[in-house]
Each structure stands twice: as C-alpha cells, then as structure tokens.
Design a protein around this motif. Structure first.
Motif, PDB file in Angstrom:
ATOM      1  N   HIS A 232      57.207  47.028  39.626  1.00  0.00           N
ATOM      2  CA  HIS A 232      57.086  47.525  41.000  1.00  0.00           C
ATOM      3  C   HIS A 232      58.206  46.901  41.820  1.00  0.00           C
ATOM      4  O   HIS A 232      58.366  45.679  41.838  1.00  0.00           O
ATOM      5  CB  HIS A 232      55.728  47.175  41.610  1.00  0.00           C
ATOM      6  N   LEU A 233      58.980  47.744  42.497  1.00  0.00           N
ATOM      7  CA  LEU A 233      60.130  47.291  43.272  1.00  0.00           C
ATOM      8  C   LEU A 233      59.777  47.203  44.752  1.00  0.00           C
ATOM      9  O   LEU A 233      58.997  48.000  45.272  1.00  0.00           O
ATOM     10  CB  LEU A 233      61.300  48.265  43.091  1.00  0.00           C
ATOM     11  N   GLN A 234      60.384  46.234  45.408  1.00  0.00           N
ATOM     12  CA  GLN A 234      60.266  46.160  46.854  1.00  0.00           C
ATOM     13  C   GLN A 234      61.204  47.188  47.469  1.00  0.00           C
ATOM     14  O   GLN A 234      62.326  47.389  46.982  1.00  0.00           O
ATOM     15  CB  GLN A 234      60.645  44.752  47.332  1.00  0.00           C
ATOM     16  N   GLY A 235      60.753  47.844  48.514  1.00  0.00           N
ATOM     17  CA  GLY A 235      61.581  48.859  49.154  1.00  0.00           C
ATOM     18  C   GLY A 235      62.724  48.243  49.941  1.00  0.00           C
ATOM     19  O   GLY A 235      62.662  47.085  50.362  1.00  0.00           O
ATOM     20  N   PRO A 236      63.793  49.001  50.175  1.00  0.00           N
ATOM     21  CA  PRO A 236      64.942  48.461  50.910  1.00  0.00           C
ATOM     22  C   PRO A 236      64.603  48.041  52.330  1.00  0.00           C
ATOM     23  O   PRO A 236      65.206  47.091  52.849  1.00  0.00           O
ATOM     24  CB  PRO A 236      65.954  49.616  50.883  1.00  0.00           C
ATOM     25  N   GLU A 237      63.659  48.714  52.976  1.00  0.00           N
ATOM     26  CA  GLU A 237      63.301  48.346  54.352  1.00  0.00           C
ATOM     27  C   GLU A 237      62.673  46.959  54.392  1.00  0.00           C
ATOM     28  O   GLU A 237      63.013  46.138  55.262  1.00  0.00           O
ATOM     29  CB  GLU A 237      62.334  49.378  54.957  1.00  0.00           C
ATOM     30  N   ARG A 238      61.749  46.706  53.482  1.00  0.00           N
ATOM     31  CA  ARG A 238      61.118  45.378  53.441  1.00  0.00           C
ATOM     32  C   ARG A 238      62.155  44.302  53.114  1.00  0.00           C
ATOM     33  O   ARG A 238      62.169  43.233  53.719  1.00  0.00           O
ATOM     34  CB  ARG A 238      59.976  45.369  52.419  1.00  0.00           C
ATOM     35  N   LEU A 239      63.021  44.582  52.142  1.00  0.00           N
ATOM     36  CA  LEU A 239      64.033  43.600  51.776  1.00  0.00           C
ATOM     37  C   LEU A 239      64.959  43.314  52.950  1.00  0.00           C
ATOM     38  O   LEU A 239      65.322  42.156  53.207  1.00  0.00           O
ATOM     39  CB  LEU A 239      64.831  44.100  50.574  1.00  0.00           C
ATOM     40  N   ASP A 240      65.346  44.344  53.675  1.00  0.00           N
ATOM     41  CA  ASP A 240      66.207  44.166  54.841  1.00  0.00           C
ATOM     42  C   ASP A 240      65.532  43.264  55.862  1.00  0.00           C
ATOM     43  O   ASP A 240      66.167  42.357  56.437  1.00  0.00           O
ATOM     44  CB  ASP A 240      66.527  45.528  55.456  1.00  0.00           C
ATOM     45  N   HIS A 241      64.241  43.489  56.094  1.00  0.00           N
ATOM     46  CA  HIS A 241      63.485  42.664  57.050  1.00  0.00           C
ATOM     47  C   HIS A 241      63.452  41.203  56.611  1.00  0.00           C
ATOM     48  O   HIS A 241      63.677  40.291  57.420  1.00  0.00           O
ATOM     49  CB  HIS A 241      62.065  43.207  57.179  1.00  0.00           C
ATOM     50  N   VAL A 242      63.174  40.968  55.335  1.00  0.00           N
ATOM     51  CA  VAL A 242      63.073  39.597  54.824  1.00  0.00           C
ATOM     52  C   VAL A 242      64.420  38.880  54.919  1.00  0.00           C
ATOM     53  O   VAL A 242      64.489  37.710  55.324  1.00  0.00           O
ATOM     54  CB  VAL A 242      62.556  39.600  53.373  1.00  0.00           C
ATOM     55  N   LEU A 243      65.495  39.569  54.563  1.00  0.00           N
ATOM     56  CA  LEU A 243      66.817  38.931  54.607  1.00  0.00           C
ATOM     57  C   LEU A 243      67.228  38.606  56.045  1.00  0.00           C
ATOM     58  O   LEU A 243      67.861  37.567  56.300  1.00  0.00           O
ATOM     59  CB  LEU A 243      67.855  39.828  53.939  1.00  0.00           C
ATOM     60  N   LYS A 244      66.886  39.466  56.985  1.00  0.00           N
ATOM     61  CA  LYS A 244      67.152  39.157  58.391  1.00  0.00           C
ATOM     62  C   LYS A 244      66.386  37.913  58.817  1.00  0.00           C
ATOM     63  O   LYS A 244      66.928  37.033  59.510  1.00  0.00           O
ATOM     64  CB  LYS A 244      66.751  40.343  59.270  1.00  0.00           C
ATOM     65  N   LEU A 245      65.128  37.825  58.400  1.00  0.00           N
ATOM     66  CA  LEU A 245      64.300  36.673  58.744  1.00  0.00           C
ATOM     67  C   LEU A 245      64.869  35.394  58.144  1.00  0.00           C
ATOM     68  O   LEU A 245      65.008  34.364  58.831  1.00  0.00           O
ATOM     69  CB  LEU A 245      62.869  36.912  58.254  1.00  0.00           C
ATOM     70  N   LEU A 246      65.203  35.435  56.849  1.00  0.00           N
ATOM     71  CA  LEU A 246      65.704  34.238  56.178  1.00  0.00           C
ATOM     72  C   LEU A 246      67.047  33.784  56.742  1.00  0.00           C
ATOM     73  O   LEU A 246      67.291  32.580  56.878  1.00  0.00           O
ATOM     74  CB  LEU A 246      65.833  34.502  54.676  1.00  0.00           C
ATOM     75  N   SER A 247      67.914  34.728  57.082  1.00  0.00           N
ATOM     76  CA  SER A 247      69.262  34.358  57.520  1.00  0.00           C
ATOM     77  C   SER A 247      69.328  33.973  58.994  1.00  0.00           C
ATOM     78  O   SER A 247      70.143  33.124  59.377  1.00  0.00           O
ATOM     79  CB  SER A 247      70.243  35.498  57.247  1.00  0.00           C
TER      80      SER A 247
END
Length: 517
Positions: A232-247
């Motif tokens: 099961h893959l994480q969607g690009p929208e969720r990944l984008d949100h997480v990377l913004k949060l982490l960075s």
C-alpha cells in the motif's frame, strides 16, 4: 488522570548516532491521539526505560503497556522492561507487537509477562483492544479467563492471547493503506530534536515511511509474513504534507525512507518522485533492481532531480539459479544494468547479498565475491552489504499453518535444513547465538573457516572502498585504509588481514550492515 494511560515502549537497539524517529510508536500514538492518554518511552534515547515506565505507572489505576519488538538485539531489553512491569504492577496488561511477535507469535506469547501479541499492522488491533476494555480493568485483562474477557478478545482480529494456558490466534487483520490513518504527532516525543541527527545526507536527517508492505514474496524476507505479499502506497498529497511539516517545523534537510519497497511500479512512482523533486531533500530508500532497470530515461532524470543519493538494492545473489531458489523475481542482468544506470545518473547503489545458504555455501560465496568485483568495475562508488542467509517463516505454502480459528500463522520449526529447533520463548530468542542468526551474522551450517572467509572479504572490501555513509572519519584515515587494503583486493588475498584489523581499531569506520545511515 481520568482516562487510562497507554505506554508505548521502544526497547533499545541502536547506537546514539543511529537514533531515528520511532515510526512504529508514532503510528500507534496517532490513532490514540485525543482518545487516550499515552506516552512514548524510547530506550534508544532513555538510558533507563524500565525505570521511566514504572515511574509513569506510579499512582495510575488503569493502564496498558505496549512494547514493540524486533527480532535480534531488541528482544532482551523488551524482556527486561516487561519483567519489571509485571513484577511491580501485576495488574497492568502487557502487549507485544512488531516483527518478532508477528513472525514468532507462539514464542512471544509463551512468557508470564506477555498477555497479548499484536500481529501485523497494529494500529487498529491496539485500538480495538482498548475499546474492548475501556477502563483497562485489571480484573478483566491478563489475569482472569472469564467469559467477558474471552468474548472481547475473540472479536479482535490480529490478536494472539491466552485462554488460561492455551494459546489462541485470532484471524489476521486486513491490511489498511497508510493514508487511512492520521498523520503522526511528532511532538508526542519528549525531545523531538533528538531524532533529527546528522548523516551523510544532511545535518538534520528525518525518517519517513511512504509505503508499507511488498507484493513480492522473496522466501527469506520477513516482510512477506508481516504483510502477506501486499503493498500500500502513500499518496503524493499526504507525502507532500509530511515533507512540508518535517522541513519547515522541524528543519529537516534530508530524509531516509523506511519503506519496504519504495518503488512498486514506474507508473505509481512518478507522482511520488514529482513531489520529492519539488522539495529537493536528499534522500535514501529501499529499491528492487528489476523495477529500477525498467524505468525510462525520463524517470531516471526525475530520480536525479529529486536528489536521490543512495538506494539500498537487494541484489541478493550472483546467479539466476540462486535468485530463482529465493523466489526473488529478478535476474542478475537487472543488477548489472542498475549499476550502470546509477553511475550515469549520480546515484550510489547499496547492493545487499545473502550468502552462505545451506545448499552450496562455499561455491556460492566465491562466485559472489567475483560478481561484487564486477559491480565495482562498473560503478566503483557502489556499496556492498554482505549477510548470511537466514530462513524466515512464510505465510504461504507448506511453511504456514491455518489455525483452528482461521488465523494463518507463519511457522518454521527448525533453522534451515538440518538446523537446530527454533526457540520457544523470548528468552531463547535473546540468546546471543540466536541474535547472531536472526541478524544474519552467522548460520549453524557454516564452518568457522567459511564464516571467517566472508568476514575477511568484507573487511578488505570495506577498507578498500570506505563507505560514503561514514561522514565522521577524516579523509586521511580513509586514505590509509584504502592503501593498506589495495593489494589484498587486487590479488584476492583476503585471508587473515590482521593489519586491517589493527588499523580499524585506530581508524573506526561506520558499518552500514550494523548501523543506520
């Protein structure tokens, strides 16, 4: 405290410089957020996690302790923490989850300090367990086998528990995609900055899991038993949100992805790579040679733009015959092609090999050495990890058991053909011999000479080509090791490199097979 307390515990298993975000506990905490009081206790940063757990339990009427356990060096610290809780608070139920209890549920539950085993994906199982006992009443959990407790436990899929002395495996829980769960609450960690540590990728390296499971069924891999051949893959929208949060909030400048198989297919990888290319955070991930070999030139350009620095690629064997025996699904030509493509696009492949299987360990090992040198000629900067073969319980075919309840349980009664019987308790798995076995550092069918042959080759190789992951060893130290090892590597005189052993004591190098990046 009016609500029950849930303690999520990560026993120690990493050196201080290898400490990273405890993603498994953050995933559990995310589903508890706003419903239960919970605390995360990480033995990798807390030198006395057992004392911390007992302190947090002081004065608390109702609680549950959940411990995540990997096979190998994490079993012994998990035993110590669970034993301390059971001794001081026999009323508090204890649940084990993670790879060890999923792969070896009978052994994990076979202990007086484990009341429940959570198999596979644990978020929903833990939540259901807490819902079934909303007050975590001590009389209902772990201490008594009355009808109320049994009725609650039987209804929870993914759970292994004890009915008096009988082990009960409930049916497996269905596998859910990561996007259906809430985003992690990183601030649940006591000192979140502790986890953003330097690596060869950056000064504040984060970790993330953008995909879980793997649809391939390599016969030596525990992921197969954990997730049943599904991805099961994480969607690009969720990944984008997480990377913004982490960075932005946590100032991460690099990411290590803990995905079991980051690139499932090219068509599903492109939207993810486009997100990574926008963020331009240097990154590391797991990958398959056959998948990467099938990528178009445009996708390889996207890999470069996204700043992929290194991919850990399971080459596993130097012959197609061995790859077929492992049910790997790839071919040697894929490994060679990926080495060439990675060099062309500025990516370092970290090739892992599983050597020393019980069929023909000596011949296979020497063939693997020659193949590794071929890869080094193609891409001198490629890195190599050598493991000894370790059989792993599988969820298909003859190596699984369909329990009376309908639960499919991985089963492996002995360690390889003619090998010793597997331990039946956590204490057995904590024995140093079994820790070496499950960590791929030894195997019962290897002779001392053969084991030493592999270790000597690995030592010469690591000195001749010091890992780029070692960002702390000075250049002059790496230069000395390279020149000391050069004649041995060139002449295949790997035996007894005492001068390299001495030099390594003076110039320690990071060992990627033992440490995180």
């Amino acid at each position: 405290m009016t609500r029950p307390l849930v303690l999520l515990v990560n026993p120690s298993m990493a050196k201080p410089r290898g400490v990273r975000l405890p993603l498994s506990l953050l995933a559990l905490g995310a589903v508890l957020e706003g419903r239960y009081e919970y605390r995360i206790v990480d033995g990798n940063v807390d030198p006395h996690p057992d004392k911390t757990v007992l302190q947090l339990l002081t004065g608390v009427r109702h609680a549950l302790v959940g411990i995540t356990v990997m096979p190998g060096p994490q079993v012994a610290p998990a035993i110590a923490i669970a034993t301390a809780v059971r001794r001081a608070r026999p009323d508090v139920p204890i649940a084990w989850g993670g790879y060890f209890p999923t792969l070896y549920p009978d052994s994990a539950i076979n202990a007086p300090y484990v009341d429940y085993v959570v198999r596979g994906q644990g978020e929903d199982t833990l939540h259901r367990l807490l819902e079934a006992h909303p007050d975590i009443a001590p009389s209902d959990v772990g201490r008594r086998s009355d009808s109320t407790r049994e009725t609650a436990a039987i209804a929870i899929t993914g759970l292994t528990w004890k009915r008096d002395s009988e082990i009960v495996h409930n049916p497996a829980r269905a596998f859910r995609p990561p996007d259906t769960y809430p985003v992690y609450s990183y601030d649940a960690l006591e000192d979140v900055d502790t986890y953003f540590r330097p690596s060869f990728l950056g000064r504040r390296t984060a970790v993330h899991q953008a995909a879980i499971g793997c649809r391939f069924r390599c016969e030596f891999c525990g992921v197969v038993s954990m997730f049943g051949g599904k991805t099961h893959l994480q969607g690009p929208e969720r990944l984008d949100h997480v990377l913004k949060l982490l960075s932005t909030r946590y100032r991460a400048d690099a990411v290590q992805y803990y995905d079991h198989n980051f690139f499932d297919r090219e068509v599903t990888s492109i939207p993810i790579l486009e997100v990574l290319a926008r963020h331009r955070l240097p990154w590391w991930c797991y990958a398959r040679a056959d998948t990467l070999a099938g990528f178009s030139t445009a996708t390889w350009e996207l890999l470069r733009t996204s700043q992929l620095r290194m991919a850990y690629i399971g080459a596993e064997a130097a012959s197609d015959e061995m790859l077929r025996a492992m049910r790997k699904g790839s071919r040697v030509e894929h490994t060679l092609e990926v080495a060439e493509r990675c060099r062309a696009f500025g990516i370092i492949p970290e090739f892992s090999f599983v050597v020393g299987g019980p069929e023909d360990p000596e011949g296979e090992i020497e063939h693997t050495f020659r193949f590794i040198k071929q890869l080094k000629r193609i891409h001198p900067a490629c890195e190599v990890i050598l493991y000894f073969y370790s059989p792993t319980p599988q969820l298909s075919g003859e190596q699984s058991r369909l329990d009376d309840s309908g639960a499919r349980i991985p089963i492996l009664e002995q360690y390889g053909p003619g090998g010793p019987l597997l331990p039946t308790t956590p204490e057995g798995w904590a024995d140093p011999r079994w820790v070496r076995y499950v960590c791929h550092q030894d195997a019962p069918w290897l002779t001392p000479a053969l084991r030493e042959r592999v270790q000597d080759f690995a030592r010469v190789l690591s000195c001749r080509f010091p890992t780029v992951q070692d960002w702390s060893t000075p250049r002059w130290g790496k230069w000395i090791l390279q020149h000391l090892a050069s004649w041995r590597y060139a002449t295949a005189r790997y035996d007894r490199p005492r001068e390299l052993e001495f030099a390594r004591r003076l110039i320690p190098l990071r060992e990627p097979q033992r440490e995180s990046i």
